[in-house]
Motif scaffolding. Structure first.
Motif, mmCIF file in Angstrom:
data_model
loop_
_atom_site.group_PDB
_atom_site.id
_atom_site.type_symbol
_atom_site.label_atom_id
_atom_site.label_comp_id
_atom_site.label_asym_id
_atom_site.label_seq_id
_atom_site.Cartn_x
_atom_site.Cartn_y
_atom_site.Cartn_z
ATOM 1 N N ARG A 77 0.798 -1.230 0.000
ATOM 2 C CA ARG A 77 0.000 0.000 0.000
ATOM 3 C C ARG A 77 0.828 1.277 0.000
ATOM 4 N NH1 ARG A 77 -5.029 -0.856 3.891
ATOM 5 N NH2 ARG A 77 -5.748 0.829 2.593
ATOM 6 N N GLY A 78 2.100 1.200 0.275
ATOM 7 C CA GLY A 78 2.963 2.370 0.394
ATOM 8 C C GLY A 78 3.837 2.200 1.617
ATOM 9 N N THR A 79 4.564 3.251 1.947
ATOM 10 C CA THR A 79 5.437 3.228 3.113
ATOM 11 C C THR A 79 4.787 3.983 4.247
ATOM 12 O OG1 THR A 79 7.404 3.135 1.717
ATOM 13 C CG2 THR A 79 7.723 3.893 3.971
ATOM 14 N N ALA A 80 4.928 3.446 5.453
ATOM 15 C CA ALA A 80 4.462 4.112 6.662
ATOM 16 C C ALA A 80 5.664 4.396 7.548
ATOM 17 C CB ALA A 80 3.453 3.245 7.408
ATOM 18 N N LEU A 81 5.754 5.619 8.026
ATOM 19 C CA LEU A 81 6.772 6.021 8.989
ATOM 20 C C LEU A 81 6.084 6.187 10.332
ATOM 21 C CD1 LEU A 81 9.445 7.184 10.084
ATOM 22 C CD2 LEU A 81 8.791 9.380 9.024
ATOM 23 N N VAL A 82 6.554 5.447 11.326
ATOM 24 C CA VAL A 82 6.035 5.576 12.684
ATOM 25 C C VAL A 82 7.182 6.067 13.554
ATOM 26 C CG1 VAL A 82 4.959 4.422 14.646
ATOM 27 C CG2 VAL A 82 4.398 3.698 12.319
ATOM 28 N N THR A 83 7.039 7.259 14.118
ATOM 29 C CA THR A 83 8.073 7.756 15.018
ATOM 30 C C THR A 83 7.905 7.082 16.374
ATOM 31 O OG1 THR A 83 6.796 9.668 15.800
ATOM 32 C CG2 THR A 83 8.160 9.991 13.827
ATOM 33 N N ALA A 143 10.153 1.901 18.309
ATOM 34 C CA ALA A 143 11.017 0.839 18.810
ATOM 35 C C ALA A 143 10.307 -0.083 19.794
ATOM 36 C CB ALA A 143 12.270 1.439 19.464
ATOM 37 N N ARG A 144 9.361 0.448 20.538
ATOM 38 C CA ARG A 144 8.658 -0.368 21.538
ATOM 39 C C ARG A 144 7.345 0.308 21.910
ATOM 40 N NH1 ARG A 144 13.710 0.984 24.907
ATOM 41 N NH2 ARG A 144 13.220 3.094 25.499
ATOM 42 N N GLY A 145 6.584 -0.344 22.760
ATOM 43 C CA GLY A 145 5.355 0.229 23.287
ATOM 44 C C GLY A 145 4.293 0.492 22.238
ATOM 45 N N ILE A 146 3.628 1.634 22.375
ATOM 46 C CA ILE A 146 2.538 2.010 21.469
ATOM 47 C C ILE A 146 3.049 2.133 20.034
ATOM 48 C CG2 ILE A 146 0.908 3.849 20.877
ATOM 49 C CD1 ILE A 146 0.655 4.351 23.938
ATOM 50 N N GLY A 147 4.237 2.701 19.854
ATOM 51 C CA GLY A 147 4.801 2.836 18.513
ATOM 52 C C GLY A 147 4.994 1.504 17.833
ATOM 53 N N ARG A 148 5.483 0.515 18.585
ATOM 54 C CA ARG A 148 5.645 -0.829 18.018
ATOM 55 C C ARG A 148 4.290 -1.394 17.618
ATOM 56 N NH1 ARG A 148 9.091 -5.397 20.996
ATOM 57 N NH2 ARG A 148 10.772 -4.283 19.948
ATOM 58 N N ALA A 149 3.295 -1.237 18.476
ATOM 59 C CA ALA A 149 1.957 -1.756 18.177
ATOM 60 C C ALA A 149 1.388 -1.093 16.919
ATOM 61 C CB ALA A 149 1.026 -1.544 19.367
ATOM 62 N N LEU A 150 1.599 0.204 16.783
ATOM 63 C CA LEU A 150 1.127 0.907 15.585
ATOM 64 C C LEU A 150 1.842 0.401 14.332
ATOM 65 C CD1 LEU A 150 1.014 4.485 17.105
ATOM 66 C CD2 LEU A 150 -0.967 3.182 16.299
ATOM 67 N N ALA A 151 3.155 0.216 14.429
ATOM 68 C CA ALA A 151 3.921 -0.295 13.285
ATOM 69 C C ALA A 151 3.426 -1.678 12.876
ATOM 70 C CB ALA A 151 5.411 -0.338 13.628
ATOM 71 N N LEU A 152 3.189 -2.531 13.851
ATOM 72 C CA LEU A 152 2.719 -3.888 13.538
ATOM 73 C C LEU A 152 1.325 -3.864 12.920
ATOM 74 C CD1 LEU A 152 4.065 -5.790 16.650
ATOM 75 C CD2 LEU A 152 4.937 -5.865 14.310
ATOM 76 N N ALA A 153 0.464 -2.967 13.390
ATOM 77 C CA ALA A 153 -0.881 -2.853 12.812
ATOM 78 C C ALA A 153 -0.799 -2.391 11.353
ATOM 79 C CB ALA A 153 -1.730 -1.889 13.634
ATOM 80 N N LEU A 154 0.077 -1.435 11.065
ATOM 81 C CA LEU A 154 0.242 -0.964 9.687
ATOM 82 C C LEU A 154 0.867 -2.047 8.805
ATOM 83 C CD1 LEU A 154 1.310 2.658 10.542
ATOM 84 C CD2 LEU A 154 -0.662 2.031 9.133
ATOM 85 N N ALA A 155 1.798 -2.807 9.355
ATOM 86 C CA ALA A 155 2.378 -3.922 8.600
ATOM 87 C C ALA A 155 1.303 -4.942 8.247
ATOM 88 C CB ALA A 155 3.501 -4.579 9.409
ATOM 89 N N ALA A 156 0.418 -5.207 9.190
ATOM 90 C CA ALA A 156 -0.669 -6.160 8.938
ATOM 91 C C ALA A 156 -1.610 -5.652 7.840
ATOM 92 C CB ALA A 156 -1.449 -6.418 10.225
ATOM 93 N N GLU A 157 -1.664 -4.346 7.649
ATOM 94 C CA GLU A 157 -2.496 -3.752 6.599
ATOM 95 C C GLU A 157 -1.764 -3.664 5.262
ATOM 96 O OE1 GLU A 157 -5.749 -2.833 6.646
ATOM 97 O OE2 GLU A 157 -5.812 -3.776 8.625
ATOM 98 N N GLY A 158 -0.494 -4.102 5.224
ATOM 99 C CA GLY A 158 0.235 -4.149 3.962
ATOM 100 C C GLY A 158 1.152 -2.981 3.674
ATOM 101 N N TYR A 159 1.500 -2.197 4.676
ATOM 102 C CA TYR A 159 2.429 -1.080 4.480
ATOM 103 C C TYR A 159 3.856 -1.520 4.757
ATOM 104 C CZ TYR A 159 -1.467 2.150 4.266
ATOM 105 O OH TYR A 159 -2.606 2.809 3.892
ATOM 106 N N ALA A 160 4.787 -1.074 3.927
ATOM 107 C CA ALA A 160 6.208 -1.197 4.237
ATOM 108 C C ALA A 160 6.473 -0.249 5.406
ATOM 109 C CB ALA A 160 7.050 -0.795 3.026
#
Length: 97
Positions: free
Chosen positions: A2-8, A11-28
């Motif tokens: 779907r494109g690239t997602a940048l999550v600031t 590395a851990r915590g809420i940011g990690r959870a957000l990154a994993l959710a976006l990965a599950a949706e198909g974002y690099a």
């Protein structure tokens, strides 16, 4: 993809959870960290397990030049996938009495 997602602060915590959710949706994933390189690499590895490419990018986003560099690097991390999502998750807390 779907494109690239940048999550600031990914590395851990809420940011990690957000990154994993976006990965599950198909974002690099461009996984940002300031000082937790090992944790950021683990987040990237977990994203890759979801079938998407991931990279780690270091920057201190309180420095405008580093923040600009971070966005540029995320935008070009996975050609031809441009930066499509920015999650500004990082928090800088000042603890005072």
């Amino acid at each position: 993809m779907r494109g690239t997602a940048l999550v600031t602060g990914a590395a851990r915590g809420i940011g990690r959870a957000l990154a994993l959710a976006l990965a599950a949706e198909g974002y690099a994933l461009a996984v940002h960290y300031r000082g937790s390189a090992a944790d950021a690499r683990e987040t990237a590895r977990l994203c890759e397990e979801k079938g998407v490419p991931a990279t780690t990018l270091q920057a201190d986003v309180t420095d405008p030049a580093q923040a600009r560099r971070l966005v540029r690097e995320a935008h070009t991390a996975f050609p031809p996938l441009p930066l499509a999502v920015l999650v500004n998750n990082v928090g800088n807390y000042v603890h005072r009495p």
